[in-house]
Motif scaffolding. Structure first.
Motif, short mmCIF file in Angstrom:
data_model
loop_
_atom_site.label_atom_id
_atom_site.label_comp_id
_atom_site.label_asym_id
_atom_site.label_seq_id
_atom_site.Cartn_x
_atom_site.Cartn_y
_atom_site.Cartn_z
N THR A 61 47.03 38.78 20.64
CA THR A 61 48.19 39.42 20.43
C THR A 61 48.91 39.21 19.35
O THR A 61 49.68 39.74 18.71
CB THR A 61 49.02 39.43 21.69
N GLN A 120 52.52 40.47 22.59
CA GLN A 120 52.75 40.91 21.38
C GLN A 120 54.19 41.05 21.11
O GLN A 120 54.44 40.31 19.89
CB GLN A 120 51.98 42.54 21.15
N GLY A 145 51.21 41.31 16.53
CA GLY A 145 52.53 41.12 16.71
C GLY A 145 53.15 40.32 15.47
O GLY A 145 54.18 40.89 14.90
N GLN A 159 43.47 46.98 18.02
CA GLN A 159 44.84 46.29 18.12
C GLN A 159 45.45 46.03 16.71
O GLN A 159 46.86 46.21 16.65
CB GLN A 159 44.85 44.86 18.72
N CYS A 160 44.59 45.58 15.96
CA CYS A 160 45.23 45.28 14.54
C CYS A 160 44.74 46.33 13.40
O CYS A 160 45.31 45.96 12.18
CB CYS A 160 44.75 43.91 13.92
N TYR A 220 55.79 38.80 17.94
CA TYR A 220 56.58 39.52 17.01
C TYR A 220 58.03 39.13 16.56
O TYR A 220 58.36 38.81 15.51
CB TYR A 220 56.69 41.11 17.36
#
Lengths: 336, 330
Positions: free
Chosen positions: A228, A202, A232, A256-257, A206
């Motif tokens: 990921t 991630q 990210g 996660q999101c 990013y």
């Protein structure tokens, strides 16, 4: 002496408990309860924890002995070792999500030569297997993500694509499908640079997204492949305050999101439910053990797997259409 | 002027500037405040780790457990604060993470200082131990929702502005942490008997012991301090990523070691400065973060990073020989 007794009593109790569980009542559907091992890439992560739920649900519903195992590290050699172990245990079937398809071929050949049924998942190129069940056709999945990306970009402008790694087969097929769809249907859109790798990390996703924003100030869309990227890239877009201008879509899990779906930087995530995948793998294994062959159009009674499509070139390869799209509106329906 | 030319940091700074100029020529987007901030942010976690590694390298040891310590501290801190439903400031997270890191560092120090085991063996073992313990006993599930204080800290900037193209550029507050840590480590290493003793220990442990330096106490300080910095780095990383992933940070070891060696720290001990380390980190982060700007394809990115590390550490080694005598003390 007393100390030994203290040790022995609980051990006996535990042994008794275990043996009870073994010989406990079974609601077997078939002539006898089968033992089916599901071997995954990596134990402990959210994805396979969710798959374990599906595997255990199948075991409860049918009375077969179903369990899920995986190495503590994503490592092909460790996965081979676990498969060797379950072969030695004498299981009836092995369902496998390979970390490396090639590395598993010898051990799976050994399993099949001993009469063990093998069912694979996420391994369309596996040779030593009785059936391969894929959640969906990879090209179609990538194309459907591109449709969503195009929708958020107004079908024009610059976009970039991420893969976990250039050697990851499914990710690259998704992107192949996406780019083909863009070229065919959205000629106003333009891919700015080659596929960017983020190594299922991630942080890398990013950093690379921030760099993309700098290098291509007009960028309007990002399509991710690894779970990921959606998080990210979403974080980078949120930090830069570009929610209105730059849309992120990709594979990902709600847990996660969630915060990026809420802030609007990640517009849509897509996934297939690992629990369902685990469930249908075990179901197919039982079918094969009972001597039934899966065929085109088969209905497994699980959403997304109600009409399996048989591959035209590889008769033991089957596709479902099991992707689930999640946006801010429906994200609360998913707890993983 | 001659003294300047003899300093490793001078070459490193020149190399970084030349590289930056090259990138800026190829893509003017490199020369922007936003990019500078991004590079600062990208250097923060790596810089904190690198400062810890610097202390160890100067003392003649090597540490490969710092990433595991960082991951351990960040994950345990997040879990504990979430468990307590803690709503307060991220400072508590930093203190807690630092304390956990220090404890794990002292664990290393015990084996190195008291049982006199080789540092590489000890830290290889403890890295595996910390990681295994973390995954087996504490958890493997990624924490996706951090305690509120840590999320606030991640959004906190020292300075923020909205650029003409509508994007926001901000210098994150965590960068300040790196600045403070660098100043502190610099002061200790250069200006205290404790620090001079670490250089002496790295230069020649027998001579240092005969000169009357308390080596055991210094080992405690060295590995405890490295643990502290690693713990802080872990918590900062979690804040920046807004999640705590127990699988994260591993794999950073080589890049961090490369940055520190690039910064002029001798792998055999006794040499190294904070300024050089920061320059080394800056150089590696600049390369890693500029390959898309230069439109270098994915596979080539690895080739470029490897080549730059090789060339620049090569230069480091050459200049190191040139001034081997009494080196590194300033």
């Amino acid at each position: 002496m007393r100390r030994t007794a203290i040790l022995i009593v609980p051990m006996l109790a535990a042994a008794l408990l275990l043996s009870c569980r073994k010989s406990g009542p079974n609601v077997a559907a078939g002539p006898r309860p089968y033992t089916i091992a599901t071997i995954v890439k990596l134990d402990g992560i959210a994805w396979f924890e969710r798959m374990r739920e599906g595997v255990q649900r199948f075991g409860r519903e049918t009375g077969h002995k179903c369990f899920l195992l995986g190495p503590a590290q994503a490592d092909a050699a460790l996965q081979v070792q676990i498969i060797e172990d379950v072969i030695a245990q004498g299981v009836d079937a092995i369902c496998v999500v390979p970390f490396s398809v090639e590395a598993l071929e010898p051990v799976l050949r050994k399993a099949r030569s001993q009469g063990i049924v093998v069912v694979s998942h996420e391994a369309s190129n596996q040779v030593n297997t009785d059936a391969i069940i894929e959640p969906f056709d990879n090209l179609a999945y990538g194309a459907h993500l591109m449709d969503h990306l195009a929708h958020h970009m107004g079908a024009s402008g610059q976009y970039a694509v991420f893969v976990g790694s250039l050697t990851s087969k499914s990710h690259n097929e998704w992107i192949d499908g996406a780019i083909a769809r863009q070229k065919g249907k959205y000629p106003q859109m333009e891919l700015v640079t080659e596929r960017i790798e983020e190594y299922d990390n991630q942080n890398t996703a990013y950093e690379k997204t921030k760099e993309l924003i700098r290098a291509y100030p007009e960028l309007k869309g990002i399509q991710g492949s690894a779970s990921t990227t959606a998080a990210g890239a979403g974080l980078a877009v949120e930090e830069k305050g570009l929610q209105e201008k730059l849309a992120v879509v990709g594979s990902g899990l709600v847990s996660q999101c969630r915060q990026y779906l809420v802030s609007g930087s990640t517009k849509l995530i897509s996934f297939w439910d690992p629990a369902d995948a685990g469930y249908v793998m075990n179901k197919i294994a039982v079918m094969l053990l009972e001597g039934k062959r899966p065929s085109d159009g088969l209905d497994l009674g699980v959403p997304g797997y109600t009409q399996l499509r048989q591959d035209t070139e590889k008769p033991n390869l089957f596709y479902g259409s099991a992707w689930v799209d999640v946006t801010r509106q429906n994200m609360d329906a998913y707890n993983f | 002027m001659r003294a300047l030319l003899h300093r490793h940091e001078f070459y490193l700074a020149a190399l970084t500037l030349a590289l930056s100029a090259g990138i800026a020529l190829a893509n003017p987007a490199f020369c922007s405040v936003a990019n500078l901030f991004d590079l600062c942010q990208g250097s923060t976690v790596m810089g904190l780790f690198a400062l810890g590694v610097l202390i160890v390298l100067v003392s003649g040891g090597i540490d490969v457990s710092f990433a595991a310590i960082g991951a351990f501290s960040m994950y345990v801190t997040s879990k504990v604060l979430l468990g307590l439903d803690f709503q307060g400031s991220a400072a508590v997270a930093l203190v807690l993470g630092g304390a956990i890191g220090t404890l794990l560092g002292l664990f290393n120090a015990f084996f190195i200082g008291f049982l006199r085991l080789p540092t590489l063996i000890v830290t290889l073992g403890s890295a595996s131990l910390f990681r295994g313990f973390l995954l087996a006993f504490i958890g493997t599930a990624i924490v996706n929702t951090l305690p509120a204080g840590m999320v606030r800290f991640s959004k906190l900037t020292l300075w923020e502005m909205r650029l003409a193209d509508g994007t926001i550029a901000g210098l994150p507050a965590s960068f300040l942490l790196l600045v403070v840590a660098a100043l502190l480590v610099g002061c200790v290493l250069q200006g205290t008997m404790l620090g001079r003793g670490i250089y002496a220990l790295g230069g020649n442990p027998v001579a240092a012991a005969r000169a009357g330096f308390n080596l055991r106490g210094r080992q405690l300080f060295i590995y405890g301090g490295t643990g502290l910095l690693s713990g802080l780095a872990g918590v900062v990383h979690a804040c920046m990523m807004r999640n705590a992933n127990p699988f994260d940070l591993v794999g950073m070891e080589l890049n961090v070691l490369a940055a520190v060696v690039l910064g002029g720290a001798g792998i055999t001990g006794g040499r190294g400065t904070v300024l050089g380390t920061l320059l080394g980190v800056g150089l590696i982060v600049t390369i890693n973060n500029s390959l898309i700007l230069l439109d270098v394809p994915s596979y080539w990115q690895k080739v470029v990073v490897g080549a730059v590390i090789l060339v620049s550490t090569g230069i480091t080694a050459r200049t190191g020989w040139a001034r081997a005598r009494g080196a590194g003390l300033c």
